[in-house]
Design an enzyme around this catalytic site. Structure first.
Site, PDB file in Angstrom:
ATOM      1  N   LYS A  30       0.812  -1.232   0.000  1.00 24.84           N
ATOM      2  CA  LYS A  30       0.000   0.000   0.000  1.00 24.84           C
ATOM      3  C   LYS A  30       0.842   1.277   0.000  1.00 24.84           C
ATOM      4  O   LYS A  30       0.419   2.301  -0.520  1.00 24.84           O
ATOM      5  CB  LYS A  30      -0.947   0.021   1.212  1.00 24.84           C
ATOM      6  N   ASP A  44      -9.796   3.005   2.202  1.00 28.45           N
ATOM      7  CA  ASP A  44      -9.893   2.247   3.470  1.00 28.45           C
ATOM      8  C   ASP A  44     -10.557   3.079   4.563  1.00 28.45           C
ATOM      9  O   ASP A  44     -11.522   2.638   5.189  1.00 28.45           O
ATOM     10  CB  ASP A  44      -8.492   1.825   3.942  1.00 28.45           C
TER      11      ASP A  44
HETATM   12  P1  NAP Z   1       0.638  -3.028  10.840  1.00 26.10           P
HETATM   13  O1  NAP Z   1       0.870  -1.793  10.040  1.00 26.10           O
HETATM   14  O2  NAP Z   1       1.633  -4.132  10.853  1.00 26.10           O
HETATM   15  O3  NAP Z   1       0.390  -2.553  12.383  1.00 26.10           O
HETATM   16  C1  NAP Z   1       0.113  -3.506  13.388  1.00 26.10           C
HETATM   17  C2  NAP Z   1      -0.191  -2.778  14.689  1.00 26.10           C
HETATM   18  O4  NAP Z   1      -0.610  -3.740  15.649  1.00 26.10           O
HETATM   19  C3  NAP Z   1       1.005  -2.063  15.288  1.00 26.10           C
HETATM   20  O5  NAP Z   1       0.560  -0.894  15.906  1.00 26.10           O
HETATM   21  C4  NAP Z   1       1.517  -3.080  16.315  1.00 26.10           C
HETATM   22  O6  NAP Z   1       2.199  -2.501  17.401  1.00 26.10           O
HETATM   23  C5  NAP Z   1       0.224  -3.665  16.801  1.00 26.10           C
HETATM   24  N1  NAP Z   1       0.410  -5.015  17.345  1.00 26.10           N
HETATM   25  C6  NAP Z   1       0.839  -6.118  16.681  1.00 26.10           C
HETATM   26  N2  NAP Z   1       0.860  -7.174  17.527  1.00 26.10           N
HETATM   27  C7  NAP Z   1       0.448  -6.718  18.740  1.00 26.10           C
HETATM   28  C8  NAP Z   1       0.271  -7.330  20.012  1.00 26.10           C
HETATM   29  N3  NAP Z   1       0.528  -8.630  20.200  1.00 26.10           N
HETATM   30  N4  NAP Z   1      -0.166  -6.576  21.039  1.00 26.10           N
HETATM   31  C9  NAP Z   1      -0.434  -5.253  20.866  1.00 26.10           C
HETATM   32  N5  NAP Z   1      -0.270  -4.618  19.672  1.00 26.10           N
HETATM   33  C10 NAP Z   1       0.160  -5.346  18.622  1.00 26.10           C
HETATM   34  O7  NAP Z   1      -0.739  -3.728  10.426  1.00 26.10           O
HETATM   35  P2  NAP Z   1      -2.063  -3.018   9.855  1.00 26.10           P
HETATM   36  O8  NAP Z   1      -2.015  -3.028   8.376  1.00 26.10           O
HETATM   37  O9  NAP Z   1      -2.260  -1.754  10.569  1.00 26.10           O
HETATM   38  O10 NAP Z   1      -3.182  -4.090  10.267  1.00 26.10           O
HETATM   39  C11 NAP Z   1      -3.591  -4.233  11.615  1.00 26.10           C
HETATM   40  C12 NAP Z   1      -4.884  -5.042  11.668  1.00 26.10           C
HETATM   41  O11 NAP Z   1      -5.912  -4.323  11.003  1.00 26.10           O
HETATM   42  C13 NAP Z   1      -4.782  -6.394  10.964  1.00 26.10           C
HETATM   43  O12 NAP Z   1      -5.011  -7.392  11.919  1.00 26.10           O
HETATM   44  C14 NAP Z   1      -5.873  -6.412   9.913  1.00 26.10           C
HETATM   45  O13 NAP Z   1      -6.678  -7.565  10.063  1.00 26.10           O
HETATM   46  C15 NAP Z   1      -6.706  -5.205  10.226  1.00 26.10           C
HETATM   47  N6  NAP Z   1      -7.125  -4.513   8.978  1.00 26.10           N
HETATM   48  C16 NAP Z   1      -8.425  -4.632   8.588  1.00 26.10           C
HETATM   49  C17 NAP Z   1      -8.862  -3.977   7.439  1.00 26.10           C
HETATM   50  C18 NAP Z   1     -10.299  -4.093   7.024  1.00 26.10           C
HETATM   51  O14 NAP Z   1     -10.656  -3.701   5.907  1.00 26.10           O
HETATM   52  N7  NAP Z   1     -11.166  -4.596   7.849  1.00 26.10           N
HETATM   53  C19 NAP Z   1      -7.970  -3.208   6.667  1.00 26.10           C
HETATM   54  C20 NAP Z   1      -6.644  -3.124   7.104  1.00 26.10           C
HETATM   55  C21 NAP Z   1      -6.234  -3.798   8.256  1.00 26.10           C
HETATM   56  P3  NAP Z   1       3.770  -2.161  17.328  1.00 26.10           P
HETATM   57  O15 NAP Z   1       3.854  -0.796  16.698  1.00 26.10           O
HETATM   58  O16 NAP Z   1       4.194  -2.176  18.754  1.00 26.10           O
HETATM   59  O17 NAP Z   1       4.414  -3.243  16.519  1.00 26.10           O
END
Ligand code: NAP
Length: 292
Positions: free
Chosen positions: A70, A106
Site C-alpha cells: 500500500k 480504506d
Molecule cells: P501493521 O501496520 O503491521 O500494524 C500492526 C499494529 O498492531 C502495530 O501498531 C503493532 O504494534 C500492533 N500489534 C501487533 N501485535 C500486537 C500485540 N501482540 N499486542 C499489541 N499490539 C500489537 O498492520 P495493519 O495493516 O495496521 O493491520 C492491523 C490489523 O488491522 C490487521 O489485523 C488487519 O486484520 C486489520 N485490517 C483490517 C482492514 C479491514 O478492511 N477490515 C484493513 C486493514 C487492516 P507495534 O507498533 O508495537 O508493533
C-alpha cells in the site's frame, strides 16, 4: 462470457490468494452488467514496479492494492488524490488513458460503514484507537476528517503512537493523544470512558494471530459505545465479545472491507455499487453469513 471488450480489474498483494475481493467485485460486475473480470495478482516485491507498469501497458482498468504494497506502490504512480496523500497509502488505483491515480478508500470505507451499517456519527464523541500501523493511520485520519473531536492512539510501541499522533494532528487539526499499552493509565481510562467509539487496529484476537488483553478498565467498551474491530476473522473477536458482555454495540472489519470495495468500484465505474450484492458475496466467501 468474456470477449475482446472485457475490462480487467484486479488486486495486487503478496500473498493474495486468500483475498475476499475477487468474490465481492465479480458479483458486483455481474449485477451491474459490466463486461469485466476481477483477478488476483501476486508480484514479488522486487517486481512491483514492473507490475504497475503492466497495468498501464496492458490497459488494466483498475486495481486494488493490499498488504504489503500500500505504501510501496506510491512511487510508481502518476498522481495521488489529496486523500491518498493524507493517508500516506494507496489501496485503489484507477487507470484513465494510461494515467495511474492512487486513491485511498480504506478510511472513507470505515466511515461509510459506521454511518450506513451502525447509524454512527463520528462527530458524536472522542474515539480510542488501538494500534499505530497502517490500519490505525487510515482509521485515525478518516475519523478526524469526519468530525471526531478528539482521538487517542494506544500502541505497544509508544514511540510509534507519538509519531502517528503528531502526523494526524498536523494533517487534520484534531487533537490526538498518544498512550502506551498500559492498563493502569488513568488518563486513558478517563478518555475511553467518555468516548463514543473504540476501534481495534491491531491483530490482537485475530484467528491464528496475537493473543492479548486490551489496556482498558474491565467495564469498557460498554453501554452507549461502539466497539469496532478491524479484524474479521474470527467474525466475533475477543474485543467484540468483551464489548458485548459490557453492553456495547459491536462490529467486525468486514463492513470496512465491504465499503472500501464499494468506493473503489464506484471510482472505477462511475456507477452506484450494488452494496447488498457485494455484502452477500463477501459474507458467503468469508463463510459467516449474517454476522456483522
Ligand atoms: P501493521 O501496520 O503491521 O500494524 C500492526 C499494529 O498492531 C502495530 O501498531 C503493532 O504494534 C500492533 N500489534 C501487533 N501485535 C500486537 C500485540 N501482540 N499486542 C499489541 N499490539 C500489537 O498492520 P495493519 O495493516 O495496521 O493491520 C492491523 C490489523 O488491522 C490487521 O489485523 C488487519 O486484520 C486489520 N485490517 C483490517 C482492514 C479491514 O478492511 N477490515 C484493513 C486493514 C487492516 P507495534 O507498533 O508495537 O508493533
Amino acid at each position: 462470457m468474456f470477449d475482446g471488450k472485457t475490462l480487467v480489474y484486479g488486486i495486487i498483494g503478496n500473498p493474495v490468494a486468500h483475498s475476499f475481493s475477487p468474490a465481492m467485485h465479480n458479483s458486483a460486475m455481474r449485477e451491474l452488467g459490466i463486461n469485466g473480470v476481477y483477478v488476483p495478482f501476486c508480484p514479488p516485491p522486487e517486481r512491483l514496479g514492473e507490475a504497475v507498469a503492466g497495468i498501464r501497458a496492458l490497459g488494466i482498468a483498475g486495481v486494488n492494492v493490499t498488504v504489503p504494497y500500500k505504501e510501496a506502490v506510491i512511487p510508481y504512480l502518476d498522481e495521488l488524490t489529496g486523500e491518498a496523500k493524507m493517508y500516506g497509502a494507496v489501496n485503489t488505483i484507477s487507470n484513465r488513458r494510461g494515467v495511474l491515480t492512487g486513491h485511498n478508500t480504506d478510511g472513507p470505507g470505515l466511515i461509510r460503514a459506521l454511518r450506513e451499517d451502525y447509524r454512527f456519527d463520528p462527530a458524536g464523541g472522542p474515539a480510542v484507537i488501538f494500534g499505530a500501523g497502517g490500519a490505525a493511520r487510515a482509521v485515525a485520519v478518516a475519523l478526524a476528517r469526519a468530525g471526531c473531536p478528539e482521538l487517542a492512539l494506544v500502541n505497544r510501541s509508544y514511540d510509534k503512537a507519538v509519531k502517528l499522533a503528531e502526523t494526524v494532528a498536523a494533517a487534520t487539526g484534531v487533537p490526538v493523544r498518544p498512550f502506551p499499552w498500559d492498563a493502569g493509565d488513568r488518563q486513558l481510562g478517563e478518555l475511553a470512558r467518555r468516548s463514543a467509539l473504540l476501534v481495534n487496529c491491531t491483530p490482537v484476537g485475530m484467528s491464528g494471530g496475537a493473543a492479548g488483553e486490551f489496556p482498558l478498565p474491565g467495564d469498557l467498551p460498554g453501554r452507549g459505545q461502539l466497539a469496532y474491530d478491524t479484524v474479521y476473522n474470527p467474525p466475533r473477536t475477543p474485543f467484540m465479545t468483551r464489548g458485548a458482555r459490557n453492553g456495547a454495540v459491536t462490529g467486525n472489519g468486514l463492513s470496512m472491507l465491504l465499503y472500501q470495495g464499494v468506493l473503489a468500484l464506484e471510482e472505477w465505474t462511475g456507477l452506484p455499487a450494488p452494496v447488498e450484492v457485494m455484502r452477500r458475496a463477501l459474507y458467503d466467501r468469508a463463510g459467516i453469513a449474517g454476522v456483522k
